[in-house]
Scaffold this motif. Structure first.
Motif, PDB file in Angstrom:
ATOM      1  N   ARG A  92       0.841  -1.206   0.000  1.00 31.38           N
ATOM      2  CA  ARG A  92       0.000   0.000   0.000  1.00 31.38           C
ATOM      3  C   ARG A  92       0.869   1.245   0.000  1.00 31.38           C
ATOM      4  N   LEU A  93       0.351   2.291  -0.577  1.00 29.36           N
ATOM      5  CA  LEU A  93       1.069   3.560  -0.597  1.00 29.36           C
ATOM      6  C   LEU A  93       0.503   4.536   0.432  1.00 29.36           C
ATOM      7  N   TYR A  94      -0.318   4.075   1.337  1.00 32.35           N
ATOM      8  CA  TYR A  94      -0.921   4.954   2.334  1.00 32.35           C
ATOM      9  C   TYR A  94      -0.753   4.354   3.728  1.00 32.35           C
ATOM     10  N   ILE A  95      -0.892   5.195   4.739  1.00 25.93           N
ATOM     11  CA  ILE A  95      -0.778   4.804   6.143  1.00 25.93           C
ATOM     12  C   ILE A  95      -2.190   4.794   6.725  1.00 25.93           C
ATOM     13  N   THR A  96      -2.583   3.686   7.358  1.00 27.42           N
ATOM     14  CA  THR A  96      -3.928   3.594   7.916  1.00 27.42           C
ATOM     15  C   THR A  96      -3.946   4.075   9.363  1.00 27.42           C
ATOM     16  N   PRO A  97      -5.093   4.510   9.863  1.00 24.53           N
ATOM     17  CA  PRO A  97      -5.193   4.888  11.281  1.00 24.53           C
ATOM     18  C   PRO A  97      -4.855   3.728  12.219  1.00 24.53           C
ATOM     19  N   GLU A  98      -5.147   2.494  11.815  1.00 22.44           N
ATOM     20  CA  GLU A  98      -4.817   1.340  12.649  1.00 22.44           C
ATOM     21  C   GLU A  98      -3.309   1.182  12.815  1.00 22.44           C
ATOM     22  N   GLU A  99      -2.554   1.472  11.750  1.00 22.83           N
ATOM     23  CA  GLU A  99      -1.096   1.418  11.842  1.00 22.83           C
ATOM     24  C   GLU A  99      -0.575   2.488  12.800  1.00 22.83           C
ATOM     25  N   VAL A 100      -1.179   3.658  12.773  1.00 18.17           N
ATOM     26  CA  VAL A 100      -0.773   4.738  13.680  1.00 18.17           C
ATOM     27  C   VAL A 100      -1.063   4.332  15.126  1.00 18.17           C
ATOM     28  N   LYS A 101      -2.236   3.753  15.360  1.00 24.36           N
ATOM     29  CA  LYS A 101      -2.592   3.320  16.717  1.00 24.36           C
ATOM     30  C   LYS A 101      -1.632   2.237  17.204  1.00 24.36           C
ATOM     31  N   GLN A 102      -1.290   1.284  16.328  1.00 24.88           N
ATOM     32  CA  GLN A 102      -0.352   0.224  16.703  1.00 24.88           C
ATOM     33  C   GLN A 102       1.018   0.811  17.023  1.00 24.88           C
TER      34      GLN A 102
END
Length: 111
Positions: A92-102
């Motif tokens: 993926r070329l984007y960052i998800t909110p779940e990745e930020v939370k992790q």
């Protein structure tokens, strides 16, 4: 007389509501954390997207030139080029909110 019944029923209702065990669990407020994770995710994507696209373009350009210089005779170079292209251009070329939370939870887990 009717007013006393209404007051008595309201008092009884209040006692039942206060005394009845609730199935709801108290949780930490998550709305602010969700909004913050979404905002950080959007900002991180704005920064990461051009970097990933540039890395992909550089990998393809340098790999193509190197592959051309060897005239396609090196099997090892071809394998490395394919692996490098899959690594830098894949996913993926984007960052998800779940990745930020992790990512935000990881320092807490290390303590």
């Amino acid at each position: 007389m009717a007013r006393k019944r209404v007051v008595a029923m309201m008092a009884l209702w209040l006692l039942v509501q206060l005394g009845a065990p609730s199935g709801a669990k108290a949780e930490e407020p998550r709305l602010g954390a969700d909004i913050a994770a979404g905002a950080i995710s959007a900002l991180a994507t704005v920064v990461a997207l051009p970097v990933r696209v540039a890395a992909c373009a550089a990998t393809v350009a340098l790999g193509g030139v190197t592959y051309g210089l060897t005239m396609g005779t090196s099997e090892l170079l071809r394998q490395e080029l394919v692996a490098g292209t899959n690594y830098t251009c894949g996913g993926r070329l984007y960052i998800t909110p779940e990745e930020v939370k992790q990512f935000a939870k990881e320092p807490e887990q290390r303590r």
